[in-house]
Write an enzyme that holds these catalytic residues in place. Structure first.
Site, PDB file in Angstrom:
ATOM      1  N   ARG A  89     -11.670   9.799  -1.624  1.00 52.50           N
ATOM      2  CA  ARG A  89     -10.404  10.308  -1.083  1.00 52.50           C
ATOM      3  C   ARG A  89     -10.013  11.603  -1.815  1.00 52.50           C
ATOM      4  O   ARG A  89      -8.853  11.810  -2.166  1.00 52.50           O
ATOM      5  CB  ARG A  89      -9.285   9.272  -1.219  1.00 52.50           C
ATOM      6  CG  ARG A  89      -8.207   9.450  -0.153  1.00 52.50           C
ATOM      7  CD  ARG A  89      -6.958   8.644  -0.409  1.00 52.50           C
ATOM      8  NE  ARG A  89      -6.064   8.695   0.730  1.00 52.50           N
ATOM      9  CZ  ARG A  89      -4.757   8.552   0.660  1.00 52.50           C
ATOM     10  NH1 ARG A  89      -4.180   8.337  -0.501  1.00 52.50           N
ATOM     11  NH2 ARG A  89      -4.029   8.614   1.725  1.00 52.50           N
ATOM     12  N   ASP A 131       0.570   3.333  -6.672  1.00 47.00           N
ATOM     13  CA  ASP A 131      -0.647   3.236  -5.863  1.00 47.00           C
ATOM     14  C   ASP A 131      -1.889   3.592  -6.679  1.00 47.00           C
ATOM     15  O   ASP A 131      -1.793   4.206  -7.761  1.00 47.00           O
ATOM     16  CB  ASP A 131      -0.497   4.198  -4.664  1.00 47.00           C
ATOM     17  CG  ASP A 131      -1.323   3.785  -3.460  1.00 47.00           C
ATOM     18  OD1 ASP A 131      -2.156   2.880  -3.587  1.00 47.00           O
ATOM     19  OD2 ASP A 131      -1.127   4.391  -2.384  1.00 47.00           O
ATOM     20  N   ASP A 149      -3.103  -2.557   3.670  1.00 47.68           N
ATOM     21  CA  ASP A 149      -2.721  -1.448   4.549  1.00 47.68           C
ATOM     22  C   ASP A 149      -2.760  -1.879   6.003  1.00 47.68           C
ATOM     23  O   ASP A 149      -2.275  -1.161   6.880  1.00 47.68           O
ATOM     24  CB  ASP A 149      -3.680  -0.264   4.353  1.00 47.68           C
ATOM     25  CG  ASP A 149      -3.241   0.625   3.197  1.00 47.68           C
ATOM     26  OD1 ASP A 149      -2.107   0.471   2.720  1.00 47.68           O
ATOM     27  OD2 ASP A 149      -4.051   1.478   2.768  1.00 47.68           O
TER      28      ASP A 149
HETATM   29  C1  DGJ Z   1      -2.507   3.829   0.291  1.00 51.37           C
HETATM   30  C2  DGJ Z   1      -1.387   2.849   0.475  1.00 51.37           C
HETATM   31  O1  DGJ Z   1      -1.859   1.559   0.609  1.00 51.37           O
HETATM   32  C3  DGJ Z   1      -0.557   3.276   1.680  1.00 51.37           C
HETATM   33  O2  DGJ Z   1       0.451   2.347   1.913  1.00 51.37           O
HETATM   34  C4  DGJ Z   1       0.002   4.639   1.421  1.00 51.37           C
HETATM   35  O3  DGJ Z   1       0.892   4.592   0.347  1.00 51.37           O
HETATM   36  C5  DGJ Z   1      -1.121   5.622   1.140  1.00 51.37           C
HETATM   37  N1  DGJ Z   1      -1.983   5.145   0.092  1.00 51.37           N
HETATM   38  C6  DGJ Z   1      -0.574   6.965   0.762  1.00 51.37           C
HETATM   39  O4  DGJ Z   1      -1.551   7.833   0.386  1.00 51.37           O
END
Ligand code: DGJ
Length: 738
Positions: free
Chosen positions: A452, A487, A557
């Site tokens: 990423r 995160d 997600d």
């Molecule tokens: C991954 C997370 O799980 C999402 O909810 C979101 O915050 C994205 N990253 C943002 O880059």
């Protein structure tokens, strides 16, 4: 046998003469003993017994190809004995619990029983997450010392018994009392040699967007290894598994749960040997791991939480839920109802400005939502995922009044304000990386693999930790932030640190994790009122280690209501609903393209910690009314949904339906949730048997305005209306008639 050293009320009974140790909780007994002049054997773990009198002692026989530690006794071999903490290289050919490389290069060791100590309370595991006590009386600790005479090294096996929580934890410390350094290559936190092999293994595998899928099957002769080599506990396998008897259901069967309180690479293994006994292990990952223990120093493993149930998976889960809610999760949010949030990620992704955020906030506040979370993209020049991680200052193009300005406007609408951050990472395209290219994990001369578009900061480096602590502190002090989503969006590659000498390079990944824990400890202590939610691309680090610092985690997600039936079911095997974030998102769903009714999306999100992740400015009047109904309903049911006792009734792994019931502690209230995935034409009638109610009481199913006996609801069942379309769901409240 005479267990004299401790009174019968104690959770730890010791027979001094026979050297037997009996750990007791209401449901379980765990027994060890010293056999054959110094070996610590595992004697029993299972349903609680009043007294240990050795009705089934360890048996010995002369077995071919299993060498002997005493040449005068061909019946004793470490290879055939059930051992508590087995070693490598001196007649046990099964998977060793530990592996040390001594200075001379050899790996053979011989650790024999040396002594024990029983203490009230528990020792804190400095720098490591662990189950804690609020009062000393809540736990008792047995420490057994094993000793290698030649090397003067001790292994201390810690067993912490929590009788009121029906659980025990295990961890191990190795202390170098000799005068030569050695290298730990493996040091498992818990090893159990079961004396039979008639088990099935239940584990939680997955992927990004598909976390914690339940998998179960018979174990076979040989080894089954479950592990993460990613530097994170991982989406792919959760650091939890259970050994279950083949007849196990939610309400019957022998269940042995193992849950690892750690967030980095880990390794679990089950080995069924030639005599069909099974050795189970759980601990730190072993690939690319080692730790040097110099004279006078020690190394402590993280701990494993072990829960036994003689009545199936349901009681095991409820034991973990209560223990984790009450003695793992800490801080001001422990046991406290979590706010209903709206997160702008799926509403806007990176494309927003202050005006857009305020418009979302207006609608959200109107609909009864309580917390606004500003997700990725508010800092540096981050308009996509290629840049700016590490540059933790607001992008004034998007937020002309800064973060503070936007946050104040949002809080003035009666919403709390929350913020996304990814503090462990750095973008190659960032000011931070340009000024400190050496601060990420890397091997000089080799490619720095991106994932990423980002690299992993070396949290083993105190300069990195201090920099991040400073930056986070500034952001959190400057704006009225009451929630942080922490995160972490990639796994480790080139896991090597510039700070470590060559022979300590394999310490990098564990040092990283210890560094993360240190930063989390500092920040969460500095901002005790902030609610922290951990996240790793959804549930890539949903583990007890993270829960110790951050009381909830972004479950996945994948917000699709159908996918969530499996994810919630699997996750709830170990983790309490209070810890699971769950959002209503737009349709077609962004992960799977499925269209489900808003009511069903609401029900499945209310199943855990309700949130919204969509653009409410696009709502029709009808949608707005439905969301307002959902938030009002959730506020009424919230204590039960987040902290009630969870009973799983229908498994989405077995059919089309998902059903759970929660009760409060005195069973005077309950909530029943039913979700049906695909409808069938001319389908059979559906009836669900409830569980967890008081059989002697009557309950009014409020939403149906009907009253039934608790016994009737549990033994006969509750009728589900005809399923006439896909993805129908029902959420019903039950009240005990007094
Ligand atoms: C991954 C997370 O799980 C999402 O909810 C979101 O915050 C994205 N990253 C943002 O880059």
């Amino acid at each position: 046998m005479t267990f004299t050293a401790h009174d019968q009320q104690s959770a730890i009974l010791v027979d001094e003469a026979a050297l037997r140790f009996h750990l007791k909780t209401p449901s379980t007994s765990y027994v060890m003993g010293v056999v054959n002049g110094g070996w610590l054997a595992h004697l029993y773990w299972g349903r609680a017994v009043r007294r240990w009198n050795e009705s089934a002692p360890v048996r010995y026989a002369d077995r071919g190809f299993s060498g002997n530690t005493d040449k005068n006794d061909r019946t004793f071999s470490l290879d055939t004995a059930p051992l508590e903490y087995p070693s490598y290289g001196s007649t046990d050919f099964r998977d060793p619990a530990f592996h040390f490389r001594w200075e001379d290069g050899a790996s053979v060791s011989e650790f024999r029983y040396k002594g024990y100590e029983v203490k009230q309370g528990r020792r804190t595991l400095e720098g490591l997450p662990h189950v804690y006590t609020e009062q000393e009386a809540e736990a008792e600790t047995l420490t057994i010392q094993l000793y290698d005479e030649l090397k003067q090294v001790s292994l201390y096996l810690d067993y912490v018994v929590f009788p009121d929580y029906d659980a025990l934890t295990r961890s191990v410390r190795v202390v170098n009392e000799g005068d030569e350094a050695f290298t730990v290559e493996k040091l498992t936190s818990a090893n159990v040699d079961f004396r039979s092999g008639d088990w099935e293994l239940l584990s939680l595998y997955g992927a990004h967007n598909r976390e914690r899928d339940v998998e179960r099957g018979p174990i076979r002769h040989g080894s089954t290894v479950l592990e993460s080599r990613r530097g994170a506990s991982s989406h792919q396998l959760n650091p939890f598994f259970a050994l279950v008897s083949p007849d196990t259901t939610e309400t019957q069967g022998d269940v042995y749960g193992f849950s690892f309180v750690y967030s980095g690479s880990w390794r679990g293994a089950v080995e069924v040997d030639q005599f069909s006994t099974s050795r189970v292990q759980l601990g730190l990952g072993t690939l690319d791991f080692s730790w040097e223990v110099t004279p006078g120093s020690s190394f402590q493993t993280p701990e494993v939480v072990m829960v036994y149930s003689s009545a199936g998976l349901g009681p095991m889960s409820r034991t973990y839920h209560r223990l984790y809610n009450e003695r793992l999760i800490r801080g001001s949010w422990k046991g406290k109802e979590r706010p209903i949030l709206i997160n702008n990620w799926e509403a806007t992704y990176f494309d927003f400005d202050e005006q857009k955020l305020l418009a979302i906030a207006d609608e959200a506040a109107d609909a009864g939502i309580e917390l606004f979370v500003l997700d990725d993209g508010w800092f540096g020049r981050r308009n996509d995922d290629t840049t700016s991680l590490g540059d933790w200052y607001p992008d004034t193009k998007k937020l002309p009044n800064g973060l503070k300005g936007a946050a104040e406007k949002i809080t003035s609408k009666g919403l709390r304000f929350g913020l996304w951050m990814e503090p462990e990472m750095v973008s190659a395209d960032s000011e931070l990386y340009r000024s400190h290219p050496d601060w990420c994990l890397h091997v000089p001369g080799r490619r720095r693999s991106e994932s990423r578009n980002q690299l992993v900061l070396d949290y083993g480096n105190p300069d990195v930790r201090n920099y991040i602590i400073d930056k986070l502190t500034t952001v959190l002090e400057e704006s009225p932030v009451s929630y942080v989503k922490w995160d972490m969006n990639r796994n480790m590659t080139e896991a090597s640190s510039r700070l470590l000498p060559a022979h300590r390079q394999k310490e990098t990944a564990h040092r990283y994790m210890l560094g993360v824990y240190e930063v989390m400890e500092t920040i969460t202590t500095r901002f005790p009122e902030i609610l922290f939610e951990s996240c790793a691309g959804g549930g890539g680090r949903f583990d007890p280690g993270m829960l110790y610092y951050m009381p909830q985690a972004w479950t996945s997600d994948n917000t699709d209501a159908v996918s969530r039936t499996r994810i919630h079911y699997g996750t709830s095997l170990v983790y309490p609903p209070s810890a699971m974030g769950s959002h209503v998102s737009a349709v077609p769903n962004h992960q799977v393209g499925r269209i489900t009714p808003l009511q069903t999306r609401g029900h499945m999100a209310m199943d855990m910690n309700l949130g919204y992740e969509l653009d409410p400015t696009t709502f029709t009047a009808e949608e707005k009314a439905e969301v307002s109904r959902q938030t009002a309903r959730y506020k009424e049911l919230r204590p039960l949904m987040q902290f009630g006792e969870l009973y799983r009734l229908e498994s989405p792994y077995e059919g089309e339906s998902y059903a759970v019931l929660r009760t409060n502690a005195d069973k005077s209230e309950a909530v029943f949730l039913y979700m049906h995935r695909l409808a069938d034409a001319n389908a059979p009638f559906i009836r669900v048997r409830l569980d967890g109610l008081d059989p002697d009481a009557d309950y009014r199913v409020v939403d149906l305005d009907q009253t039934f006996g608790g016994d009737e609801l549990m033994y006969t069942g509750l009728d589900i209306p005809m399923i006439t379309s896909d993805f129908q769901s029902f959420l019903w409240k039950l009240e005990k008639i007094t």
